[in-house]
Design an enzyme around this catalytic site. Structure first.
Site, PDB file in Angstrom:
ATOM      1  N   LYS A  15     -40.307  14.264  42.355  1.00 45.98           N
ATOM      2  CA  LYS A  15     -38.779  14.581  42.549  1.00 45.98           C
ATOM      3  C   LYS A  15     -38.265  14.899  41.089  1.00 45.98           C
ATOM      4  CE  LYS A  15     -37.447  12.343  46.756  1.00 45.98           C
ATOM      5  NZ  LYS A  15     -36.598  11.253  47.249  1.00 45.98           N
ATOM      6  N   SER A  57     -27.908  10.972  49.328  1.00 46.00           N
ATOM      7  CA  SER A  57     -27.588  11.336  47.839  1.00 46.00           C
ATOM      8  C   SER A  57     -27.435  12.819  47.779  1.00 46.00           C
ATOM      9  CB  SER A  57     -28.687  10.642  47.211  1.00 46.00           C
ATOM     10  OG  SER A  57     -28.590   9.180  47.206  1.00 46.00           O
ATOM     11  N   HIS A  78     -26.148   3.062  50.806  1.00 48.26           N
ATOM     12  CA  HIS A  78     -27.163   2.289  50.265  1.00 48.26           C
ATOM     13  C   HIS A  78     -26.379   0.831  49.950  1.00 48.26           C
ATOM     14  CE1 HIS A  78     -28.597   6.199  48.310  1.00 48.26           C
ATOM     15  NE2 HIS A  78     -29.468   5.803  48.983  1.00 48.26           N
ATOM     16  N   ARG A 114     -30.929   6.301  58.998  1.00 51.38           N
ATOM     17  CA  ARG A 114     -29.618   6.897  59.350  1.00 51.38           C
ATOM     18  C   ARG A 114     -29.937   7.613  60.521  1.00 51.38           C
ATOM     19  NH1 ARG A 114     -29.648   9.969  53.730  1.00 51.38           N
ATOM     20  NH2 ARG A 114     -31.408  10.678  54.905  1.00 51.38           N
TER      21      ARG A 114
END
Length: 160
Positions: free
Chosen positions: A41, A128, A17, A90
């Site tokens: 979430k 994460s 990040h 990514r």
């Protein structure tokens, strides 16, 4: 003034990040790192904790501001006068979802562009979720997150 938003959950913020934040900050006059309040979430860190950690790890980048939002990203972009959304990619698997979101956002607000930044090769595997799993089992986090984030992660998992 050219303003961009880098949205995410940042639960927790990783070196991946931070890499995107630094690179995005070089492209715009102001970069708002916007923490998403996502009711779907269950984050490990509260919104306040995530904002605090982001402020700490970006304190040396003068044109970065940390904020939060809920609702539609394009509405938030309108509110803060942002002309761009920065998304880090990514893997190829990220692209399909992010491309779909970019097209929807463009439909909802044609004046906002989405800019994709490929992650640096050394962070291509980093997420994460992976960091939280390593922390949960007491693994070394120095390659993945700044010390302050590692400390907070270890505190969280000692409590649980």
């Amino acid at each position: 003034m050219r303003v961009a938003i880098y949205p995410g959950s940042f639960d927790p913020v990783t070196y991946g990040h931070i890499d995107i934040i630094k690179r995005g900050a070089n492209l715009f006059d102001k970069l708002i790192v916007a923490v998403l309040l996502n009711p779907a979430k269950r984050p490990l860190f509260s919104i306040q904790e995530r904002i605090e950690l982001l402020k700490e790890v970006t304190k040396d980048i003068p044109n970065v501001e940390v904020d939060y939002f809920d609702g539609l990203l394009v509405e938030y972009a309108k509110k803060v006068n942002a002309s761009a959304i920065i998304k880090g990619l990514r893997m190829v698997s990220d692209f399909e979802y992010e491309f779909q979101m970019a097209l929807v956002n463009k439909k909802l607000n044609p004046s906002v562009e989405t800019i994709f930044l490929m992650t640096s090769a050394k962070y291509g595997y980093l997420s994460s979720s992976l960091v939280k799993e390593i922390a949960q089992f007491g693994g070394c986090l120095s390659e993945f997150v700044p010390d302050i984030v590692a400390e907070r992660l270890m505190e969280k998992f000692k409590k649980s």
